[in-house]
Design a protein around this motif. Structure first.
Motif, PDB file in Angstrom:
ATOM      1  N   ALA A   1       0.833  -1.204   0.000  1.00  0.00           N
ATOM      2  CA  ALA A   1       0.000   0.000   0.000  1.00  0.00           C
ATOM      3  C   ALA A   1       0.866   1.252   0.000  1.00  0.00           C
ATOM      4  O   ALA A   1       1.822   1.363   0.777  1.00  0.00           O
ATOM      5  CB  ALA A   1      -0.917   0.002   1.217  1.00  0.00           C
ATOM      6  N   LYS A   2       0.531   2.186  -0.867  1.00  0.00           N
ATOM      7  CA  LYS A   2       1.262   3.447  -0.923  1.00  0.00           C
ATOM      8  C   LYS A   2       0.346   4.523  -1.503  1.00  0.00           C
ATOM      9  O   LYS A   2      -0.714   4.226  -2.075  1.00  0.00           O
ATOM     10  CB  LYS A   2       2.524   3.314  -1.772  1.00  0.00           C
ATOM     11  CG  LYS A   2       2.287   2.869  -3.198  1.00  0.00           C
ATOM     12  CD  LYS A   2       3.605   2.671  -3.932  1.00  0.00           C
ATOM     13  CE  LYS A   2       3.354   2.191  -5.365  1.00  0.00           C
ATOM     14  NZ  LYS A   2       4.642   1.985  -6.087  1.00  0.00           N
ATOM     15  N   VAL A   3       0.756   5.753  -1.368  1.00  0.00           N
ATOM     16  CA  VAL A   3      -0.034   6.865  -1.889  1.00  0.00           C
ATOM     17  C   VAL A   3      -0.213   6.681  -3.398  1.00  0.00           C
ATOM     18  O   VAL A   3       0.718   6.290  -4.112  1.00  0.00           O
ATOM     19  CB  VAL A   3       0.641   8.210  -1.560  1.00  0.00           C
ATOM     20  CG1 VAL A   3       1.987   8.350  -2.261  1.00  0.00           C
ATOM     21  CG2 VAL A   3      -0.265   9.374  -1.908  1.00  0.00           C
ATOM     22  N   GLU A   4      -1.431   6.941  -3.888  1.00  0.00           N
ATOM     23  CA  GLU A   4      -1.730   6.691  -5.291  1.00  0.00           C
ATOM     24  C   GLU A   4      -1.564   7.924  -6.176  1.00  0.00           C
ATOM     25  O   GLU A   4      -1.790   7.849  -7.380  1.00  0.00           O
ATOM     26  CB  GLU A   4      -3.149   6.122  -5.418  1.00  0.00           C
ATOM     27  CG  GLU A   4      -3.271   4.738  -4.780  1.00  0.00           C
ATOM     28  CD  GLU A   4      -4.625   4.095  -4.995  1.00  0.00           C
ATOM     29  OE1 GLU A   4      -4.666   2.854  -5.145  1.00  0.00           O
ATOM     30  OE2 GLU A   4      -5.643   4.825  -5.004  1.00  0.00           O
ATOM     31  N   LEU A   5      -1.183   9.030  -5.589  1.00  0.00           N
ATOM     32  CA  LEU A   5      -0.891  10.225  -6.378  1.00  0.00           C
ATOM     33  C   LEU A   5       0.498  10.065  -7.002  1.00  0.00           C
ATOM     34  O   LEU A   5       1.492   9.882  -6.296  1.00  0.00           O
ATOM     35  CB  LEU A   5      -0.934  11.470  -5.489  1.00  0.00           C
ATOM     36  CG  LEU A   5      -2.316  11.878  -4.977  1.00  0.00           C
ATOM     37  CD1 LEU A   5      -2.180  12.923  -3.872  1.00  0.00           C
ATOM     38  CD2 LEU A   5      -3.194  12.398  -6.110  1.00  0.00           C
ATOM     39  N   GLN A   6       0.565  10.131  -8.317  1.00  0.00           N
ATOM     40  CA  GLN A   6       1.842   9.954  -8.998  1.00  0.00           C
ATOM     41  C   GLN A   6       2.731  11.184  -8.774  1.00  0.00           C
ATOM     42  O   GLN A   6       2.276  12.317  -8.873  1.00  0.00           O
ATOM     43  CB  GLN A   6       1.599   9.733 -10.492  1.00  0.00           C
ATOM     44  CG  GLN A   6       0.839   8.444 -10.775  1.00  0.00           C
ATOM     45  CD  GLN A   6       0.408   8.320 -12.223  1.00  0.00           C
ATOM     46  OE1 GLN A   6       0.728   9.162 -13.063  1.00  0.00           O
ATOM     47  NE2 GLN A   6      -0.339   7.275 -12.528  1.00  0.00           N
ATOM     48  N   HIS A   7       3.990  10.919  -8.478  1.00  0.00           N
ATOM     49  CA  HIS A   7       4.911  12.030  -8.218  1.00  0.00           C
ATOM     50  C   HIS A   7       6.345  11.551  -8.386  1.00  0.00           C
ATOM     51  O   HIS A   7       6.640  10.362  -8.245  1.00  0.00           O
ATOM     52  CB  HIS A   7       4.720  12.564  -6.793  1.00  0.00           C
ATOM     53  CG  HIS A   7       5.004  11.551  -5.730  1.00  0.00           C
ATOM     54  ND1 HIS A   7       4.119  10.546  -5.395  1.00  0.00           N
ATOM     55  CD2 HIS A   7       6.086  11.364  -4.936  1.00  0.00           C
ATOM     56  CE1 HIS A   7       4.632   9.798  -4.433  1.00  0.00           C
ATOM     57  NE2 HIS A   7       5.835  10.266  -4.151  1.00  0.00           N
ATOM     58  N   ARG A   8       7.233  12.498  -8.649  1.00  0.00           N
ATOM     59  CA  ARG A   8       8.658  12.197  -8.785  1.00  0.00           C
ATOM     60  C   ARG A   8       9.500  12.960  -7.774  1.00  0.00           C
ATOM     61  O   ARG A   8      10.725  12.802  -7.753  1.00  0.00           O
ATOM     62  CB  ARG A   8       9.122  12.549 -10.209  1.00  0.00           C
ATOM     63  CG  ARG A   8       8.446  11.729 -11.308  1.00  0.00           C
ATOM     64  CD  ARG A   8       8.711  12.313 -12.682  1.00  0.00           C
ATOM     65  NE  ARG A   8       8.140  13.661 -12.797  1.00  0.00           N
ATOM     66  CZ  ARG A   8       8.192  14.399 -13.899  1.00  0.00           C
ATOM     67  NH1 ARG A   8       8.792  13.929 -14.988  1.00  0.00           N
ATOM     68  NH2 ARG A   8       7.658  15.614 -13.928  1.00  0.00           N
ATOM     69  N   SER A   9       8.853  13.782  -6.969  1.00  0.00           N
ATOM     70  CA  SER A   9       9.579  14.606  -6.007  1.00  0.00           C
ATOM     71  C   SER A   9       8.630  15.062  -4.909  1.00  0.00           C
ATOM     72  O   SER A   9       7.396  15.001  -5.073  1.00  0.00           O
ATOM     73  CB  SER A   9      10.159  15.832  -6.714  1.00  0.00           C
ATOM     74  OG  SER A   9       9.096  16.680  -7.154  1.00  0.00           O
ATOM     75  N   PRO A  10       9.174  15.541  -3.785  1.00  0.00           N
ATOM     76  CA  PRO A  10       8.302  16.104  -2.747  1.00  0.00           C
ATOM     77  C   PRO A  10       7.421  17.233  -3.280  1.00  0.00           C
ATOM     78  O   PRO A  10       6.254  17.343  -2.904  1.00  0.00           O
ATOM     79  CB  PRO A  10       9.295  16.613  -1.698  1.00  0.00           C
ATOM     80  CG  PRO A  10      10.488  15.746  -1.859  1.00  0.00           C
ATOM     81  CD  PRO A  10      10.579  15.483  -3.337  1.00  0.00           C
ATOM     82  N   TRP A  11       7.973  18.069  -4.163  1.00  0.00           N
ATOM     83  CA  TRP A  11       7.195  19.173  -4.717  1.00  0.00           C
ATOM     84  C   TRP A  11       5.993  18.671  -5.513  1.00  0.00           C
ATOM     85  O   TRP A  11       4.875  19.166  -5.354  1.00  0.00           O
ATOM     86  CB  TRP A  11       8.078  20.057  -5.598  1.00  0.00           C
ATOM     87  CG  TRP A  11       7.299  21.071  -6.385  1.00  0.00           C
ATOM     88  CD1 TRP A  11       7.156  21.131  -7.737  1.00  0.00           C
ATOM     89  CD2 TRP A  11       6.510  22.142  -5.860  1.00  0.00           C
ATOM     90  NE1 TRP A  11       6.336  22.174  -8.095  1.00  0.00           N
ATOM     91  CE2 TRP A  11       5.926  22.810  -6.960  1.00  0.00           C
ATOM     92  CE3 TRP A  11       6.242  22.599  -4.576  1.00  0.00           C
ATOM     93  CZ2 TRP A  11       5.095  23.914  -6.815  1.00  0.00           C
ATOM     94  CZ3 TRP A  11       5.409  23.715  -4.423  1.00  0.00           C
ATOM     95  CH2 TRP A  11       4.854  24.354  -5.528  1.00  0.00           C
ATOM     96  N   GLU A  12       6.212  17.676  -6.349  1.00  0.00           N
ATOM     97  CA  GLU A  12       5.098  17.158  -7.141  1.00  0.00           C
ATOM     98  C   GLU A  12       4.033  16.520  -6.259  1.00  0.00           C
ATOM     99  O   GLU A  12       2.832  16.666  -6.522  1.00  0.00           O
ATOM    100  CB  GLU A  12       5.609  16.160  -8.180  1.00  0.00           C
ATOM    101  CG  GLU A  12       6.403  16.818  -9.305  1.00  0.00           C
ATOM    102  CD  GLU A  12       6.662  15.891 -10.472  1.00  0.00           C
ATOM    103  OE1 GLU A  12       6.281  14.699 -10.395  1.00  0.00           O
ATOM    104  OE2 GLU A  12       7.247  16.348 -11.474  1.00  0.00           O
ATOM    105  N   LEU A  13       4.431  15.827  -5.204  1.00  0.00           N
ATOM    106  CA  LEU A  13       3.436  15.241  -4.302  1.00  0.00           C
ATOM    107  C   LEU A  13       2.682  16.327  -3.546  1.00  0.00           C
ATOM    108  O   LEU A  13       1.472  16.219  -3.323  1.00  0.00           O
ATOM    109  CB  LEU A  13       4.091  14.269  -3.322  1.00  0.00           C
ATOM    110  CG  LEU A  13       3.117  13.563  -2.364  1.00  0.00           C
ATOM    111  CD1 LEU A  13       2.041  12.799  -3.126  1.00  0.00           C
ATOM    112  CD2 LEU A  13       3.866  12.638  -1.416  1.00  0.00           C
ATOM    113  N   LEU A  14       3.376  17.391  -3.175  1.00  0.00           N
ATOM    114  CA  LEU A  14       2.723  18.499  -2.481  1.00  0.00           C
ATOM    115  C   LEU A  14       1.634  19.110  -3.358  1.00  0.00           C
ATOM    116  O   LEU A  14       0.486  19.287  -2.917  1.00  0.00           O
ATOM    117  CB  LEU A  14       3.758  19.556  -2.102  1.00  0.00           C
ATOM    118  CG  LEU A  14       3.226  20.851  -1.474  1.00  0.00           C
ATOM    119  CD1 LEU A  14       2.398  20.576  -0.242  1.00  0.00           C
ATOM    120  CD2 LEU A  14       4.393  21.790  -1.150  1.00  0.00           C
TER     121      LEU A  14
END
Length: 220
Positions: free
Chosen positions: A29-42
């Motif tokens: 299980a992990k966050v399902e929002l795709q991101h490549r960096s802390p900034w993109e996840l934010l």
């Protein structure tokens, strides 16, 4: 009546059992929002308010192609951003939030997303839920994410009696070992999203059915 300490101890033991059962059913299980960096996840987390992760994942590739860094987004005006995120809903306020957030990250944190709760919640558009997503998923710090799914499941499991996200976070912190905060809360979130849904919960395939005291659960 059982002593309060005994009841709390029993609740903690049940919470740990539920955590283990969810871990078996969702080991990765992990966050399902795709991101490549802390900034993109934010940014993705801000956009996910009252929107599905799937929809956000359709929007962010184009957004980050146009504005790949906090610095580039900080130089934008909200009318430039609004069309790119329109389908996430509330696009005017979200555009304003992510542009202002980009300016704060650029000006106050030299382009790097801060890694503490105290600093994160000073950013425009960032509350405890968004901060905990970052802390738990990119900075490796114990964090309990409380969204609408966690709120619903936590109440059905009698882990809390509150509707207030901050109080629910505190109640779960008391029940779970700190080392399990991130993993278990993420699994509770996904369990609520896909199994213990608001309408027509899938009790027939629930891995924690035997531990669930919810009076309205469907009989097996």
């Amino acid at each position: 009546m059982a002593p309060r300490r005994t009841r709390e101890s029993d609740q903690g033991a049940r919470a740990r059992r539920i955590g283990k059962l969810l871990g078996r059913s969702m080991p990765d299980a992990k966050v399902e929002l795709q991101h490549r960096s802390p900034w993109e996840l934010l940014v993705a987390t801000i956009l996910s308010a009252q929107c599905t992760d799937a929809r956000v994942n359709q929007v962010t590739p184009v957004l980050f192609q146009r504005f790949p860094t906090p610095e580039t987004l900080a130089r934008a005006e909200t009318p430039e951003v609004e069309p790119l995120i329109r389908s996430t809903g509330f696009f005017k306020s979200k555009a304003r939030s992510i542009v202002m957030c980009a300016r704060a990250v650029t000006e106050r944190f030299h382009g790097r997303v801060p890694s503490t709760m105290e600093e994160l919640v000073t950013l425009p558009g960032v509350g405890r839920k968004t901060a905990n997503v970052l802390l738990g998923n990119v900075f490796g710090k114990p964090a309990i994410i409380v969204d609408t799914h966690v709120k619903r499941v936590a109440n059905r499991l009698a882990f809390t009696r509150s509707e207030d996200p901050d109080r629910i976070e505190e109640d779960l912190q008391q029940l779970l070992p700190q080392s399990e905060w991130t993993a278990v809360s993420q699994r509770i979130l996904l369990h609520g999203r896909y199994v213990c849904t608001a309408r027509l919960p899938q009790c027939g395939r629930c891995p924690i059915y035997s531990e669930c005291p919810w009076k309205e659960k469907s009989p097996r």
